[in-house]
Design an enzyme around this catalytic site. Sequence first.
Site, PDB file in Angstrom:
ATOM      1  N   HIS A  81      32.086  29.167  45.876  1.00 36.18           N
ATOM      2  CA  HIS A  81      32.499  28.267  46.966  1.00 36.18           C
ATOM      3  C   HIS A  81      31.353  27.448  47.561  1.00 36.18           C
ATOM      4  CE1 HIS A  81      36.503  29.853  46.955  1.00 36.18           C
ATOM      5  NE2 HIS A  81      36.124  31.065  47.300  1.00 36.18           N
ATOM      6  N   HIS A  91      40.789  32.881  44.349  1.00 33.96           N
ATOM      7  CA  HIS A  91      40.529  31.644  45.095  1.00 33.96           C
ATOM      8  C   HIS A  91      40.077  30.529  44.150  1.00 33.96           C
ATOM      9  CE1 HIS A  91      39.998  34.936  48.060  1.00 33.96           C
ATOM     10  NE2 HIS A  91      40.682  34.105  48.827  1.00 33.96           N
ATOM     11  N   ASP A 124      39.160  39.794  42.987  1.00 30.34           N
ATOM     12  CA  ASP A 124      40.136  39.772  44.084  1.00 30.34           C
ATOM     13  C   ASP A 124      41.520  39.355  43.580  1.00 30.34           C
ATOM     14  OD1 ASP A 124      39.274  37.202  43.585  1.00 30.34           O
ATOM     15  OD2 ASP A 124      38.637  36.766  45.631  1.00 30.34           O
TER      16      ASP A 124
END
Length: 480
Positions: free
Chosen positions: A141, A178, A264
């Site tokens: 990110h 994500h 995740d």
Amino acid sequence: MALTQGTKRKVCYYYDGDVGNYYYGQGHPMKPHRIRMTHNLLLNYGLYRKMEIYRPHKANAEEMTKYHSDDYIKFLRSIRPDNMSEYSKQMQRFNVGEDCPVFDGLFEFCQLSAGGSVASAVKLNKQQTDIAVNWAGGLHHAKKSEASGFCYVNDIVLAILELLKYHQRVLYIDIDIHHGDGVEEAFYTTDRVMTVSFHKYGEYFPGTGDLRDIGAGKGKYYAVNYPLRDGIDDESYEAIFKPVISKVMETFQPSAVVLQCGSDSLSGDRLGCFNLTIKGHAKCVEFVKSFNLPMLMLGGGGYTIRNVARCWTYETAVALDTEIPNELPYNDYFEYFGPDFKLHISPSNMTNQNTNEYLEKIKQRLFENLRMLPHAPGVQMQPIPEDAVQEDSGDEEEEDPEKRISIRNSDKRISCDEEFSDSEDEGEGGRKNVANFKKAKRVKTEEEKEEEEKKDEKEEEKAKEEKAEPKGVKEETKST
């Protein structure tokens, strides 16, 4: 591209024993301790005997500014918990403070994470390994001048820039829950890197990764996004992953691949909402490996830390073509893995909101986009810049490379035992999974686009000016 099953390949693994000492703070879901748990588990499975283990060098500011802005890296070097008040304006500017807190040893943590990924890329470039693994990397990110989603320095972008010195085309694949926004943004306007992300989309961090985000300029159609809904299971994931990656390999024809293995996306993750088992997650690793390309495997998200350790240990075994028993060996963190003390996890009974129709529709749209690509862009020959990590350069680092943070001296970086438990109340605090659309940036400024186009040129110039870098990574003793 031909697939070859079960070919034994040489594996190098990067790990620093200090990485587990860094601590984001009370209640924060990101726990670097999970990397130490992974390392300890794979040691006790005996996997260390089958691969070369290296301690990464600490990436310096010069290496980091191959992508990140000078003022952002200077800020990360300077900020500490005891001087935060002097930096309040900059903290706001660089998005540091909430999801991305200031903690003791923050810059060193970034140095180790980035150092492992860059050293892995150099190893692959020199053809000294087939697969390189850095579970402390994968922090997808981080932006050029901004921290985001628990990530400060984008080790993936730095590693890909290193690979681009020797490889005309590099493929990036992201199986974290994500969206891999930081990596996509860095290479949004180039046709030399294709980014492929499978992620939860809609009211979820970071809010980017729409099917229609396909790249821009020379990079148009070189960003591939597969938006998913809650509850995807092994069967559905495999049914989309394999055909999409096969088509990407056939069309893009990369000569190296980077796989971000964020865990995740596993069932039962503290911040996640997918329903993959470790076997389902690892099938992606196995499939990418079957293309026999130089491969960099990185960590990423993963917040139910007992499952992170299970997953990355198993995926290390997959890289090594080694079967390991489901019964966990005794290890330093054995009590974390109760009550079953098994390697593999079961899926939950959550509903898979990804219908076959939905998945098929997205897949067909992506195939249409991939058909717009020219087959394998032309190769532009250039002099090869210097490697970021110079082995046996003769110059010593300023710091003694053998100097380690002792466990005793770093107690303040380690939280109490309960902090590492995966208790029911773990949903509190941490990254907000509802997308902050104000921060979800998709439109780039003209200035950024120009910078992107000049990147290769700048890369080459910088390489020529470079002084000898710190000494090469050192092999870690097996007793760590």
